[in-house]
Scaffold this motif. Structure first.
Motif, PDB file in Angstrom:
ATOM      1  N   PHE A 170       0.827  -1.198   0.000  1.00  0.00           N
ATOM      2  CA  PHE A 170       0.000   0.000   0.000  1.00  0.00           C
ATOM      3  C   PHE A 170       0.870   1.260   0.000  1.00  0.00           C
ATOM      4  N   MET A 171       1.902   1.260   0.813  1.00  0.00           N
ATOM      5  CA  MET A 171       2.751   2.439   0.914  1.00  0.00           C
ATOM      6  C   MET A 171       3.469   2.736  -0.396  1.00  0.00           C
ATOM      7  N   LYS A 172       3.764   1.696  -1.169  1.00  0.00           N
ATOM      8  CA  LYS A 172       4.380   1.920  -2.479  1.00  0.00           C
ATOM      9  C   LYS A 172       3.415   2.606  -3.431  1.00  0.00           C
ATOM     10  N   GLU A 173       2.110   2.388  -3.207  1.00  0.00           N
ATOM     11  CA  GLU A 173       1.111   3.098  -4.010  1.00  0.00           C
ATOM     12  C   GLU A 173       1.050   4.580  -3.640  1.00  0.00           C
ATOM     13  N   ILE A 174       1.490   4.901  -2.434  1.00  0.00           N
ATOM     14  CA  ILE A 174       1.437   6.288  -1.961  1.00  0.00           C
ATOM     15  C   ILE A 174       2.748   7.026  -2.214  1.00  0.00           C
ATOM     16  N   PHE A 175       3.877   6.325  -1.994  1.00  0.00           N
ATOM     17  CA  PHE A 175       5.177   6.989  -2.028  1.00  0.00           C
ATOM     18  C   PHE A 175       6.078   6.535  -3.168  1.00  0.00           C
ATOM     19  N   GLY A 176       5.667   5.512  -3.918  1.00  0.00           N
ATOM     20  CA  GLY A 176       6.527   4.972  -4.950  1.00  0.00           C
ATOM     21  C   GLY A 176       7.386   3.833  -4.430  1.00  0.00           C
ATOM     22  N   ALA A 177       8.158   3.232  -5.328  1.00  0.00           N
ATOM     23  CA  ALA A 177       8.920   2.028  -4.983  1.00  0.00           C
ATOM     24  C   ALA A 177      10.015   2.295  -3.958  1.00  0.00           C
ATOM     25  N   ASP A 178      10.564   3.505  -3.970  1.00  0.00           N
ATOM     26  CA  ASP A 178      11.646   3.845  -3.036  1.00  0.00           C
ATOM     27  C   ASP A 178      11.033   4.424  -1.760  1.00  0.00           C
ATOM     28  N   LEU A 179      10.640   3.514  -0.843  1.00  0.00           N
ATOM     29  CA  LEU A 179       9.930   3.952   0.351  1.00  0.00           C
ATOM     30  C   LEU A 179      10.849   4.693   1.320  1.00  0.00           C
ATOM     31  N   PRO A 180      10.367   5.783   1.911  1.00  0.00           N
ATOM     32  CA  PRO A 180      11.146   6.442   2.968  1.00  0.00           C
ATOM     33  C   PRO A 180      11.223   5.552   4.202  1.00  0.00           C
ATOM     34  N   GLN A 181      12.244   5.743   4.991  1.00  0.00           N
ATOM     35  CA  GLN A 181      12.381   4.970   6.222  1.00  0.00           C
ATOM     36  C   GLN A 181      11.202   5.247   7.140  1.00  0.00           C
ATOM     37  N   HIS A 182      10.662   4.177   7.703  1.00  0.00           N
ATOM     38  CA  HIS A 182       9.482   4.326   8.554  1.00  0.00           C
ATOM     39  C   HIS A 182       9.463   3.185   9.564  1.00  0.00           C
ATOM     40  N   LYS A 183       8.630   3.345  10.601  1.00  0.00           N
ATOM     41  CA  LYS A 183       8.519   2.321  11.638  1.00  0.00           C
ATOM     42  C   LYS A 183       7.083   2.240  12.143  1.00  0.00           C
ATOM     43  N   PRO A 184       6.440   1.067  12.027  1.00  0.00           N
ATOM     44  CA  PRO A 184       5.121   0.881  12.660  1.00  0.00           C
ATOM     45  C   PRO A 184       5.308   0.830  14.171  1.00  0.00           C
ATOM     46  N   LEU A 185       4.566   1.667  14.903  1.00  0.00           N
ATOM     47  CA  LEU A 185       4.775   1.779  16.346  1.00  0.00           C
ATOM     48  C   LEU A 185       3.762   1.005  17.180  1.00  0.00           C
ATOM     49  N   VAL A 210      10.200  13.751   1.431  1.00  0.00           N
ATOM     50  CA  VAL A 210       9.280  12.654   1.106  1.00  0.00           C
ATOM     51  C   VAL A 210       8.278  13.116   0.052  1.00  0.00           C
ATOM     52  N   ALA A 211       8.279  12.434  -1.093  1.00  0.00           N
ATOM     53  CA  ALA A 211       7.360  12.759  -2.186  1.00  0.00           C
ATOM     54  C   ALA A 211       6.115  11.884  -2.105  1.00  0.00           C
ATOM     55  N   LEU A 212       4.993  12.400  -2.605  1.00  0.00           N
ATOM     56  CA  LEU A 212       3.725  11.679  -2.608  1.00  0.00           C
ATOM     57  C   LEU A 212       3.272  11.410  -4.036  1.00  0.00           C
ATOM     58  N   ILE A 213       2.530  10.302  -4.207  1.00  0.00           N
ATOM     59  CA  ILE A 213       1.913   9.968  -5.482  1.00  0.00           C
ATOM     60  C   ILE A 213       0.402   9.931  -5.276  1.00  0.00           C
ATOM     61  N   GLY A 214      -0.348  10.536  -6.151  1.00  0.00           N
ATOM     62  CA  GLY A 214      -1.799  10.426  -6.061  1.00  0.00           C
ATOM     63  C   GLY A 214      -2.418  11.428  -5.107  1.00  0.00           C
ATOM     64  N   LYS A 215      -3.663  11.161  -4.745  1.00  0.00           N
ATOM     65  CA  LYS A 215      -4.475  12.108  -3.990  1.00  0.00           C
ATOM     66  C   LYS A 215      -4.277  11.963  -2.486  1.00  0.00           C
ATOM     67  N   TYR A 216      -3.099  12.330  -2.038  1.00  0.00           N
ATOM     68  CA  TYR A 216      -2.783  12.312  -0.615  1.00  0.00           C
ATOM     69  C   TYR A 216      -2.169  13.646  -0.244  1.00  0.00           C
ATOM     70  N   VAL A 217      -2.369  14.062   0.986  1.00  0.00           N
ATOM     71  CA  VAL A 217      -1.869  15.364   1.411  1.00  0.00           C
ATOM     72  C   VAL A 217      -1.439  15.307   2.871  1.00  0.00           C
ATOM     73  N   TRP A 218      -0.350  15.999   3.182  1.00  0.00           N
ATOM     74  CA  TRP A 218       0.085  16.145   4.568  1.00  0.00           C
ATOM     75  C   TRP A 218      -0.639  17.331   5.196  1.00  0.00           C
ATOM     76  N   GLU A 219      -1.171  17.133   6.388  1.00  0.00           N
ATOM     77  CA  GLU A 219      -1.808  18.226   7.114  1.00  0.00           C
ATOM     78  C   GLU A 219      -1.041  18.473   8.413  1.00  0.00           C
ATOM     79  N   GLU A 220      -0.693  19.726   8.639  1.00  0.00           N
ATOM     80  CA  GLU A 220       0.069  20.092   9.836  1.00  0.00           C
ATOM     81  C   GLU A 220      -0.814  20.037  11.077  1.00  0.00           C
ATOM     82  N   LEU A 221      -0.273  19.466  12.137  1.00  0.00           N
ATOM     83  CA  LEU A 221      -0.986  19.455  13.405  1.00  0.00           C
ATOM     84  C   LEU A 221      -0.792  20.797  14.117  1.00  0.00           C
ATOM     85  N   PRO A 222      -1.807  21.272  14.811  1.00  0.00           N
ATOM     86  CA  PRO A 222      -1.610  22.459  15.650  1.00  0.00           C
ATOM     87  C   PRO A 222      -0.498  22.211  16.661  1.00  0.00           C
TER      88      PRO A 222
END
Length: 335
Positions: free
Chosen positions: A249-264, A299-311
């Motif tokens: 799923f994440m490859k559909e969002i970020f492309g094949a070269d996934l950024p480093q991440h960790k499920p918490l 970090v680049a995005l593919i498709g209809k996704y957007v980062w929203e800043e938290l207060p």
């Protein structure tokens, strides 16, 4: 912290009133496989039906003030005389809490109130074990004189290593129970959480993806804008591990070269059995927090996704959540 986090994640269980929003369905996963010359192994019409296409197990782990673990002795012919945690399969129409309380009563004679979901174990996308704990509120510990088809007896055990266990797979669960007992007694386990009664036709993995922006040092959360604004959500593939589904799923969002991440860990588990027999399904939704290591600017995005800043305050609460121990439900993906 709980109040602020509750406000921050207020739409986790409803997603604007639609419980089965999905950005990457089984049909889309199958189409992707076919595009790579792989024949899909699961029908896009797959539905999680308890006892038929999906198995949910409950296990109860309780450590008393003497540091003893509640155990039961098996009566089934295949494992008669061996010891195990009170555990068993959920039955159609049951919620997790109901199933766990029933198993404890049947196998130990004790009446318990389930207070916390400690851990979710999964093997593939169609086998899940919900590990809970709780408090004894009644009943009497089963003795050999009351042996039946559910168990031979129950006992408080100080050294589980001396028992003839049905399986050693519960050792990790018992260790988790000891950890909970030792930390809750000094208020270092900051949350109590039970499954939310939310019905799902299919099973989904919902992602709360958190990343910091270097310029502001503030957290951003990823939202999907494919339908209505919601957390990115993927249908759980019944024949793949949760992490395999996550990566695809994440490859559909970020492309094949996934950024480093960790499920918490898990913010929430949602399940409620269907009340209509003709359309009975037992889908679940796991809401997983994923933390990114690189800054948002990289970090680049593919498709209809957007980062929203938290207060500012919410970003601070997210920081505390990420650095705190045991603030989320554990997720263990078995190999």
């Amino acid at each position: 912290m709980e109040v602020h986090l509750s406000n921050l994640m207020g739409k986790l269980s409803i997603d604007n009133g639609v419980s089965d929003l999905c950005d990457f369905s089984l049909a889309e996963q199958n189409a992707l496989s076919e595009a790579h010359g792989i024949t899909p192994s699961t029908s896009p019409d797959y539905l999680p039906i308890l006892g038929k296409t999906v198995n949910y197990i409950v296990a109860f782990v309780l450590v008393n003030d003497a540091n003893e673990v509640l155990m039961m002795q098996e009566s089934r012919e295949s494992c008669r005389g061996k010891w195990y945690l009170p555990a068993g399969r959920m039955e159609p129409g049951e919620k997790v809490v109901e199933a766990a309380a029933r198993e404890v009563l049947e196998e130990t004679g004790l009446i318990v109130e389930i207070t916390t979901l400690l851990l979710v174990e999964t093997a593939g996308g169609s086998w899940f074990r919900f590990v809970v704990t709780g408090e004894i509120v009644g009943g009497e510990l089963k003795t050999p004189e009351h042996a039946d088809s559910e168990s031979l007896q129950a006992s408080w055990v100080s050294d589980v290593a001396k028992l003839n266990l049905r399986s050693k797979d519960i050792i990790a669960l018992i260790n988790y129970g000891h950890l909970y007992k030792n930390t809750i007694s000094v208020a270092l386990w900051p949350r109590t959480m039970l499954p939310k009664a939310q019905a799902h036709t299919k099973s989904h993995l919902r992602l709360v993806m958190a990343i910091k922006k270097r310029a502001t040092n503030r957290f951003h959360i990823l939202y999907s804008e494919k339908q209505t604004s919601h957390y990115p959500t993927v249908e759980i593939h019944p024949e793949r591990s949760i992490y395999s589904t996550l990566i695809k799923f994440m490859k559909e969002i970020f492309g094949a070269d996934l950024p480093q991440h960790k499920p918490l860990g898990l913010f929430s588990v949602e399940h409620s059995p269907s009340e209509t027999a003709s359309t009975a399904t037992d889908g679940i939704c796991l809401t997983l927090l994923v933390l990114f290591r690189p800054p948002l600017e990289e970090v680049a995005l593919i498709g209809k996704y957007v980062w929203e800043e938290l207060p500012s305050e919410a970003s601070h609460e997210m920081e505390k959540l990420i650095t705190a121990k045991h603030a989320l439900i554990g997720l263990s993906v078995l190999r």
